[in-house]
Enzyme design. Structure first.
Site, mmCIF file in Angstrom:
data_model
loop_
_atom_site.group_PDB
_atom_site.id
_atom_site.type_symbol
_atom_site.label_atom_id
_atom_site.label_comp_id
_atom_site.label_asym_id
_atom_site.label_seq_id
_atom_site.Cartn_x
_atom_site.Cartn_y
_atom_site.Cartn_z
ATOM 1 N N GLU A 118 20.439 -33.416 -34.826
ATOM 2 C CA GLU A 118 21.186 -32.835 -35.664
ATOM 3 C C GLU A 118 22.523 -33.162 -36.239
ATOM 4 O OE1 GLU A 118 19.316 -30.734 -37.018
ATOM 5 O OE2 GLU A 118 18.027 -29.553 -35.735
ATOM 6 N N HIS B 53 25.654 -26.204 -31.140
ATOM 7 C CA HIS B 53 24.310 -25.712 -31.508
ATOM 8 C C HIS B 53 23.726 -25.099 -30.377
ATOM 9 C CE1 HIS B 53 20.540 -25.006 -33.503
ATOM 10 N NE2 HIS B 53 19.976 -25.927 -32.866
ATOM 11 N N HIS C 168 20.495 -22.364 -28.595
ATOM 12 C CA HIS C 168 19.272 -21.354 -28.962
ATOM 13 C C HIS C 168 19.194 -20.185 -28.048
ATOM 14 C CE1 HIS C 168 16.662 -25.342 -29.977
ATOM 15 N NE2 HIS C 168 17.526 -25.292 -30.802
ATOM 16 N N GLU D 212 35.138 -6.002 -30.122
ATOM 17 C CA GLU D 212 35.900 -7.045 -30.605
ATOM 18 C C GLU D 212 34.994 -8.095 -31.425
ATOM 19 O OE1 GLU D 212 38.411 -8.846 -27.921
ATOM 20 O OE2 GLU D 212 38.800 -6.769 -28.082
ATOM 21 N N HIS E 97 15.493 -20.152 -35.059
ATOM 22 C CA HIS E 97 15.908 -21.126 -34.477
ATOM 23 C C HIS E 97 17.147 -21.234 -33.739
ATOM 24 C CE1 HIS E 97 16.337 -25.992 -34.806
ATOM 25 N NE2 HIS E 97 17.237 -25.642 -33.669
HETATM 26 O O1 2HA Z 1 18.529 -31.091 -29.858
HETATM 27 O O2 2HA Z 1 17.925 -28.095 -31.240
HETATM 28 O O3 2HA Z 1 17.761 -28.406 -33.576
HETATM 29 C C1 2HA Z 1 17.265 -30.135 -30.273
HETATM 30 C C2 2HA Z 1 17.512 -29.214 -31.162
HETATM 31 C C3 2HA Z 1 17.296 -29.440 -32.634
HETATM 32 ZN ZN ZN Z 2 17.894 -26.531 -32.509
#
Ligand code: 2HA
Ligand code: ZN
Length: 277
Positions: free
Chosen positions: A120, A144, A146, A174, A215
């Site tokens: 990414e 990023h 998950h 908040e 995602h």
């Molecule tokens: O790095 O999360 O979006 C692996 C991921 C791809």
């Molecule tokens: Zn990801």
């Protein structure tokens, strides 16, 4: 004379590693899930001294970030696992430098296994570019992850910034203080390339947090605490929304739009009026 081990002791690297470990402990990073990058300050790059190897080839980014030409980033590696960053940092994270025009990078330290930044990286660089512009250069972290409950929410709420922002603001007092501009949402797309990078960066012009349907989420911030804290708050609010839904009971009371306005007034900040009735 600096060496690789002393690079790891610098505050920037230490803070990066600590943030990654905190994300792992939250359960946000199954397998190789998630990635993070940090735009280093000039003095942080200087602290690495001559341990940075600037002889590598330039590799095209696939996107252009002219306002980030010459900038240096700490970044997680492609196919590397967050759980291994603290025990084996040099294998799993690295330092990458952009060329002067901001369309290619080279690895100058670390990533000793795999030798490539996160898949990414185009999204990270475009996000850095728009957040740099939106914050007069204060924004440094793109993260990023998950988180389970944020992802679950993308199955039951309409994919719109307005719907997600309102639901999250109403879940926990908040939230509107932490992200008064709201959050962006990107519909399901193939990840890992320039197309999703462009769509995400467009959202990042207005929002410091952007959710990817089915995602995960991207958060931007000035430092690791602010960025991690934003993700943590959004994840917790998502969990509250889902728990309320799971009761199957009608909602008898919530935080009203006037309540939200009152918080803005009391704390002295502007709430995104587009998302209020
Ligand atoms: O790095 O999360 O979006 C692996 C991921 C791809
Ligand atoms: Zn990801």
């Amino acid at each position: 004379m600096e060496n690789s081990a002393t690079i790891l002791q610098t505050p920037a690297l230490q803070a990066f590693i600590a943030c990654a470990e905190n994300g792992w402990r939250q359960g946000w990073h199954e397998r190789n899930g998630g990635n993070m990058s940090y735009r280093m300050a000039a003095e942080e790059v200087a602290a690495c001294g001559d341990a940075l190897d600037t002889t590598g080839d330039w590799i095209p980014l696939g996107v252009d970030a002219p306002n980030l030409g010459g900038e240096t980033f700490i970044v997680t590696g492609t196919n590397r696992y967050f759980q291994n960053i603290l025990p084996l940092p040099e294998e799993n994270i690295g330092i990458a430098q952009l060329n002067a025009v901001g369309d290619a990078y080279r690895i100058v330290w670390g990533l000793t296994v795999g030798h490539k930044p996160t898949s990414e990286f185009p999204t990270h660089i475009l996000n850095h570019s728009v957040r740099f512009a939106a914050t007069q250069g204060r924004s440094r972290v793109i993260y990023h992850a998950h988180p389970v409950d944020v992802i679950a929410l993308t199955f039951v709420l309409p994919i719109s910034a307005r719907d997600f922002s309102r639901a999250l603001w109403q879940a926990m007092t908040e939230c509107v203080v932490i992200f008064p501009e709201g959050v962006g949402v990107v519909p399901w797309m193939v990840c890992g390339g320039a197309e999703i990078a462009l769509v995400t960066a467009k959202e990042m012009e207005r929002f410091a947090a952007v959710i990817w349907a089915q995602h995960g989420i991207f958060c931007a911030g000035d430092d690791f605490d602010a960025t991690f804290g934003m993700m943590h708050a959004i994840d917790k609010a998502a969990r509250i929304i889902l728990k309320v839904m799971a009761t199957g009971q009608p909602v008898l009371q919530t935080i009203t739009d006037d309540n939200l306005r009152a918080i803005g007034k009391a704390f002295g900040f502007q709430i995104n009026g587009d998302f209020l009735d």
